[in-house]
Design a protein around this motif. Structure first.
Motif, short mmCIF file in Angstrom:
data_model
loop_
_atom_site.label_atom_id
_atom_site.label_comp_id
_atom_site.label_asym_id
_atom_site.label_seq_id
_atom_site.Cartn_x
_atom_site.Cartn_y
_atom_site.Cartn_z
N TYR A 72 0.84 -1.20 0.00
CA TYR A 72 0.00 0.00 0.00
C TYR A 72 0.87 1.25 0.00
CZ TYR A 72 -3.32 -3.49 1.49
OH TYR A 72 -4.07 -4.62 1.57
N PHE A 73 0.44 2.21 -0.79
CA PHE A 73 1.13 3.50 -0.84
C PHE A 73 0.08 4.59 -0.64
CE2 PHE A 73 3.69 0.58 -3.23
CZ PHE A 73 4.99 0.90 -2.89
N ILE A 74 0.42 5.57 0.19
CA ILE A 74 -0.51 6.67 0.42
C ILE A 74 -0.05 7.86 -0.41
CG2 ILE A 74 -1.33 8.32 2.13
CD1 ILE A 74 -1.24 5.98 4.14
N ASP A 75 -1.01 8.41 -1.16
CA ASP A 75 -0.74 9.54 -2.04
C ASP A 75 0.45 9.23 -2.96
OD1 ASP A 75 -2.94 10.86 -1.12
OD2 ASP A 75 -1.85 11.91 0.44
N ILE A 76 1.47 10.08 -2.92
CA ILE A 76 2.57 9.84 -3.85
C ILE A 76 3.81 9.36 -3.10
CG2 ILE A 76 1.84 11.31 -5.76
CD1 ILE A 76 3.60 13.53 -4.41
N ASP A 77 3.57 8.75 -1.95
CA ASP A 77 4.70 8.21 -1.17
C ASP A 77 5.46 7.18 -1.99
OD1 ASP A 77 3.88 9.73 0.88
OD2 ASP A 77 3.20 8.09 2.18
N THR A 78 6.75 7.12 -1.74
CA THR A 78 7.55 6.09 -2.40
C THR A 78 7.78 4.91 -1.46
OG1 THR A 78 9.45 7.43 -1.80
CG2 THR A 78 8.73 7.53 -4.09
N GLU A 79 7.58 5.16 -0.17
CA GLU A 79 7.73 4.08 0.80
C GLU A 79 6.36 3.45 1.07
OE1 GLU A 79 10.44 2.74 2.59
OE2 GLU A 79 11.44 3.70 0.90
N PRO A 80 6.29 2.13 1.01
CA PRO A 80 4.98 1.52 1.29
C PRO A 80 4.55 1.68 2.74
CG PRO A 80 6.67 -0.16 1.04
CD PRO A 80 7.31 1.13 0.69
N THR A 81 3.24 1.67 2.95
CA THR A 81 2.66 1.75 4.29
C THR A 81 2.16 0.37 4.67
OG1 THR A 81 1.96 3.99 3.77
CG2 THR A 81 0.91 2.95 5.65
N LEU A 82 2.40 -0.01 5.90
CA LEU A 82 1.91 -1.31 6.35
C LEU A 82 0.40 -1.27 6.56
CD1 LEU A 82 4.60 -2.30 9.02
CD2 LEU A 82 4.25 -3.33 6.77
N LEU A 83 -0.24 -2.40 6.32
CA LEU A 83 -1.69 -2.47 6.48
C LEU A 83 -2.10 -2.10 7.91
CD1 LEU A 83 -4.41 -3.36 5.13
CD2 LEU A 83 -4.03 -5.60 6.14
#
Lengths: 148, 135
Positions: A72-83
């Protein structure tokens, strides 16, 4: 006293005990037939095709992108977000902005289950807010990422 | 007096074996009944915590398996067939909720295509069927 006892014994005799099992079976069959187990799911209202396209401010949109890998990525983040982190972030953003629209954007080859997990977390974020007496209209949009 | 006694003893139907007959009938019908197998495709549903109860009488299912095979009413169909089938269901029940029984590893593309077809058919109430998980 003696008279009373006699009378009660008579009435007890009148209720047929032999048919009790019939009654029990009748009830059993009734409940077997009438029982239906509820189905569990995440309800959703699709936008109508005829509906006019609304323009929304970019600030009011939070993109939750599900990549092909299921990350998962929020907006234009390059680092994924954990669920597990998603719910808290969505809740915070919803608190800050009452007009927030959550856009769940999914890669065409991403597994469907990943999108459902994100949708689940978003719904839970809404639930947690309403439990805290903060009302937010559910504004969730499902979208497929366009790829070349 | 004697006559009466005779009549009383003659008209007796044994009721003790009634239950046996009832059980025999139950067993007969249990054995002969064939349940309609509604299970369309072999799938593993995704899990959810926030899942809600969906009224069963309003549900029509779309099945999608992990390879992207679509099925409605035990028929394997292609994406363009969704629209007429769903339109027929809408005519029968205008409040129908289309439930996606989709495998968790199905590609999102096929789910999206199905949703686009539902929009065309104006069947806008949907649900994603999930397996409930305790919090």
């Amino acid at each position: 006293m003696a008279k009373f006892r006699k009378r009660s014994r008579i009435t007890a005799d009148m209720v047929g005990e032999s048919s009790m099992s019939d009654v029990a079976f009748l009830l059993l069959i009734f409940f077997i037939v009438s029982t239906s187990f509820p189905e569990i799911g995440l309800p959703m209202i699709l936008p109508s095709k005829a509906g006019d396209v609304q323009q929304v401010k970019r600030d009011n949109v939070m993109q939750i992108v599900t990549a092909r890998s299921g990350a998962y990525f929020i907006d234009i983040d390059t680092e994924p977000t954990l669920l597990s982190e998603l719910r808290g972030i969505v809740r915070q953003r919803l608190m800050d902005n009452e007009n927030l629209i959550l856009s769940l954007e999914t890669h065409p080859d991403a597994p469907y289950g990943s999108m459902i997990n994100a949708l689940d977390e978003v719904t839970l974020a809404y639930d947690e807010l309403s439990a805290a007496n903060i009302t937010r209209e559910h504004r969730i949009s499902l979208k497929m990422l366009e790829t070349e | 007096m004697e006559l009466r006694r005779k009549a009383g003893s003659g008209a007796r139907i044994p009721t003790s074996s009634m239950a046996d007959i009832a059980f025999l009938l139950i067993v007969f019908f249990m054995v002969t009944t064939i349940f309609k197998l509604e299970q369309g495709l072999v799938i593993t549903l995704p899990r959810s915590i926030a899942g809600e109860k969906i009224p069963r009488e309003k549900i029509a299912h779309i099945w999608i398996d992990r390879t992207g095979v679509l099925s409605i009413d035990d028929m394997v169909i292609s994406v363009p067939d969704i629209e007429p089938l769903v339109l027929a269901k809408l005519r029968e029940n205008p409040g129908v909720i289309i439930a996606f029984n989709s495998d968790e590893s199905a590609p999102y593309r096929i789910v999206n295509e199905a949703m686009e077809r539902l929009k065309l058919a104006n069947a806008l109430r949907i649900a994603f069927t999930t397996v409930p998980v305790e919090k």
